[in-house]
Design a protein around this motif. Sequence first.
Motif: not given
Length: 100
Positions: A9-21, A23-31
């Motif tokens: 949770t902390l890592v994902i928020k740090s990745i997607t919470g960068v300035e300019g991102a 609202e609602g950005a996230g990490v997508r996992i696909s196969q």
Amino acid sequence: MLTLTENATLVIKSITGVEGAPEGAGVRISQENPADPTLAVTTTEAPKPGDQVVEEAGARVFLEENAANALDDKILDAAVDDKGGVEFLLVPQAGAAPTV
């Protein structure tokens, strides 16, 4: 359903919470192929149609259909190495039936 550890949770928020991102950005996992265990992880502004959304403490993970099926009984963890690289780890949920 996939669950997230506190670290993930902390890592994902740090990745997607960068300035300019957005609202609602996230990490997508696909196969791409259900027969191939390879998963792709990318950051994205929003889920694609048909994605399953897992949200925990402000961290958002979007699961493409094949990935959602493959990760249904898993826990997503994350670690950051001393160079700032992120590694995601998958572990079975306690009490989950083994995958055949």
